[in-house]
Design a protein around this motif. Structure first.
Motif, PDB file in Angstrom:
ATOM      1  N   GLN A  38       0.852  -1.188   0.000  1.00 20.71           N
ATOM      2  CA  GLN A  38       0.000   0.000   0.000  1.00 20.71           C
ATOM      3  C   GLN A  38       0.886   1.235   0.000  1.00 20.71           C
ATOM      4  O   GLN A  38       1.879   1.299   0.734  1.00 20.71           O
ATOM      5  CB  GLN A  38      -0.926   0.017   1.216  1.00 20.71           C
ATOM      6  N   LEU A  39       0.522   2.209  -0.822  1.00 17.75           N
ATOM      7  CA  LEU A  39       1.305   3.423  -0.974  1.00 17.75           C
ATOM      8  C   LEU A  39       0.360   4.607  -1.094  1.00 17.75           C
ATOM      9  O   LEU A  39      -0.635   4.542  -1.826  1.00 17.75           O
ATOM     10  CB  LEU A  39       2.201   3.288  -2.206  1.00 17.75           C
ATOM     11  N   GLU A  44       6.370  13.395   3.898  1.00 17.49           N
ATOM     12  CA  GLU A  44       7.693  12.808   3.921  1.00 17.49           C
ATOM     13  C   GLU A  44       7.633  11.365   3.424  1.00 17.49           C
ATOM     14  O   GLU A  44       6.585  10.728   3.475  1.00 17.49           O
ATOM     15  CB  GLU A  44       8.271  12.832   5.337  1.00 17.49           C
ATOM     16  N   LEU A  45       8.765  10.860   2.965  1.00 18.69           N
ATOM     17  CA  LEU A  45       8.829   9.469   2.521  1.00 18.69           C
ATOM     18  C   LEU A  45       9.011   8.585   3.756  1.00 18.69           C
ATOM     19  O   LEU A  45       9.995   8.727   4.485  1.00 18.69           O
ATOM     20  CB  LEU A  45       9.990   9.270   1.537  1.00 18.69           C
ATOM     21  N   THR A  82      14.075  -1.451  -3.754  1.00 15.76           N
ATOM     22  CA  THR A  82      13.171  -1.291  -4.896  1.00 15.76           C
ATOM     23  C   THR A  82      12.988   0.174  -5.245  1.00 15.76           C
ATOM     24  O   THR A  82      13.019   0.563  -6.422  1.00 15.76           O
ATOM     25  CB  THR A  82      11.802  -1.928  -4.595  1.00 15.76           C
ATOM     26  N   ILE A  83      12.792   0.998  -4.246  1.00 12.04           N
ATOM     27  CA  ILE A  83      12.637   2.439  -4.473  1.00 12.04           C
ATOM     28  C   ILE A  83      13.891   3.006  -5.138  1.00 12.04           C
ATOM     29  O   ILE A  83      13.804   3.809  -6.073  1.00 12.04           O
ATOM     30  CB  ILE A  83      12.340   3.166  -3.141  1.00 12.04           C
ATOM     31  N   ARG A 100       6.425  14.553  -5.229  1.00  9.09           N
ATOM     32  CA  ARG A 100       5.599  14.017  -4.146  1.00  9.09           C
ATOM     33  C   ARG A 100       6.337  12.938  -3.371  1.00  9.09           C
ATOM     34  O   ARG A 100       7.072  12.133  -3.943  1.00  9.09           O
ATOM     35  CB  ARG A 100       4.307  13.413  -4.712  1.00  9.09           C
ATOM     36  N   ASN A 101       6.110  12.904  -2.082  1.00  9.90           N
ATOM     37  CA  ASN A 101       6.589  11.818  -1.239  1.00  9.90           C
ATOM     38  C   ASN A 101       5.442  10.872  -0.915  1.00  9.90           C
ATOM     39  O   ASN A 101       4.279  11.122  -1.273  1.00  9.90           O
ATOM     40  CB  ASN A 101       7.206  12.363   0.050  1.00  9.90           C
ATOM     41  N   PHE A 102       5.744   9.807  -0.210  1.00  5.87           N
ATOM     42  CA  PHE A 102       4.714   8.813   0.058  1.00  5.87           C
ATOM     43  C   PHE A 102       5.054   8.010   1.304  1.00  5.87           C
ATOM     44  O   PHE A 102       6.200   7.971   1.760  1.00  5.87           O
ATOM     45  CB  PHE A 102       4.565   7.856  -1.138  1.00  5.87           C
ATOM     46  N   THR A 103       4.030   7.384   1.841  1.00  4.71           N
ATOM     47  CA  THR A 103       4.195   6.359   2.869  1.00  4.71           C
ATOM     48  C   THR A 103       3.912   5.017   2.216  1.00  4.71           C
ATOM     49  O   THR A 103       2.965   4.886   1.436  1.00  4.71           O
ATOM     50  CB  THR A 103       3.231   6.591   4.047  1.00  4.71           C
TER      51      THR A 103
END
Length: 334
Positions: A38-39, A44-45, A82-83, A100-103
């Protein structure tokens, strides 16, 4: 908006381990288990740890049990690598990513250490989530290469393309890793197969794993590299088994497919030392008339059975040895 991607375990039907040596193989995914990523957009990342990434334990015994089942690193390293590979690929290809950052978080119920491609399932699900989040188009064959790069180049995990190709395509795939083709285009020739053409198949593995994948098969690389005739001949035979199995699929020749699956394991057994527990699984399955070979590098087996009566006897026989038997739900996403 939460992006959720799934990836499933892989079962090699025929041809392995020649897939790692410019050979041929057939594999499919099955949806009985899954890795989920899930992303979603955040300031923040943030990579969130999950159940495989424990840092708090009730005792040293629990810590040791966790290490034995999940290793020292869990899945966070898979996501981080992977990132990085995704980012590097986009830069090399001049693909502009927005800022954009993501969780991101993951979960997986794929049994570990059974040769079912559980790690690459997490990586593939992560890569597909990143692709969706940033709107990047990556061909399936290249996607499989990137997933392999995560394991081989970033993490130093010995792996081949077979698992990643099946997980990238999400359909049964015939794979030809001919050396000249690989050197010319960077990947093999891949052909999607009809999921409906496969015979009755089962997958079996020990519920309480005491021994997993066959480490000893790694000496094949050295033997292959020095050109040991017996090894080179075996690679040709495994590739031939794949061609014959593919032809049998088209005519629904179940007897030939049964014979080829057994021959695939027997050739492996003649070439590589295989642990007693893994041999026991194969022999127990064959004792009721089913065919049997490894799904990957040991720890789990796959084979064919004739009818429900044979499947019932298969389950009963293997249950006595604490071996679970399932009917794989073959993934076939067109």
């Amino acid at each position: 908006m939460i992006i959720e991607t799934l990836c499933h375990p892989r079962a090699a039907v025929i041809g392995n381990p020649s897939d790692g040596y410019f050979g041929k193989t057939i594999a499919f995914l099955f949806s009985n288990f899954q890795a989920k990523v899930q992303l979603y957009h955040t300031p923040e990342l943030d990579i969130q740890p999950q159940r495989l990434d424990k840092t708090r334990f009730s005792s040293m015994q629990e810590l040791v049990e966790n290490v034995n089942s999940s290793g020292y690193y869990g899945g966070i390293r898979l996501l981080k690598a992977t990132i990085k590979v995704f980012y590097d690929y986009c830069r090399e290809c001049n693909i502009q990513l927005d800022e954009r950052n993501f969780t991101i978080r993951y979960d997986s119920n794929i049994p570990l250490r059974l040769g079912l491609a559980g790690s690459s399932a997490i990586i593939t699900a992560c890569m597909k989530a990143l692709i969706s989040f940033y709107g990047v188009a990556i061909p399936k064959a290249i996607l499989a290469n990137l997933v392999l790069n995560v394991e081989n180049q970033e993490l130093g995990i010995a792996a081949g393309l077979q698992d990643r190709v099946a997980q990238a395509y999400e359909q049964p795939v015939y794979m030809d890793f001919n050396k000249k083709t690989m050197e010319k285009q960077g990947f093999g020739n891949y052909e999607v197969l009809d999921a409906e053409s496969f015979p009755n198949m089962y997958i079996a593995f020990r519920k309480n794993l005491s021994e997993g994948t066959e480490v000893l098969h790694n000496n094949l690389r050295a033997r292959f590299n020095i050109g040991e005739p017996k090894v080179l001949e075996a690679m040709e035979k495994w590739a031939g088994f794949t061609e014959d199995f593919k032809a049998a699929l088209k005519t629904r020749d179940c007897e030939t497919m049964h014979r080829l699956i057994n021959a695939n394991f027997d050739l492996r057994h003649s070439l590589i030392p295989i642990s007693k527990g893994n041999v026991e699984m194969v022999e127990a399955a064959r004792s009721v008339g089913a065919s049997a070979k490894f799904t990957g590098s040991g720890g789990a087996i796959i084979g064919t059975y004739k009818n429900d009566e044979m499947f019932k006897r298969l389950k009963e026989t293997l249950a006595k040895k604490d071996i679970e038997v399932i009917k794989p739900n073959i993934v076939n996403k067109n």
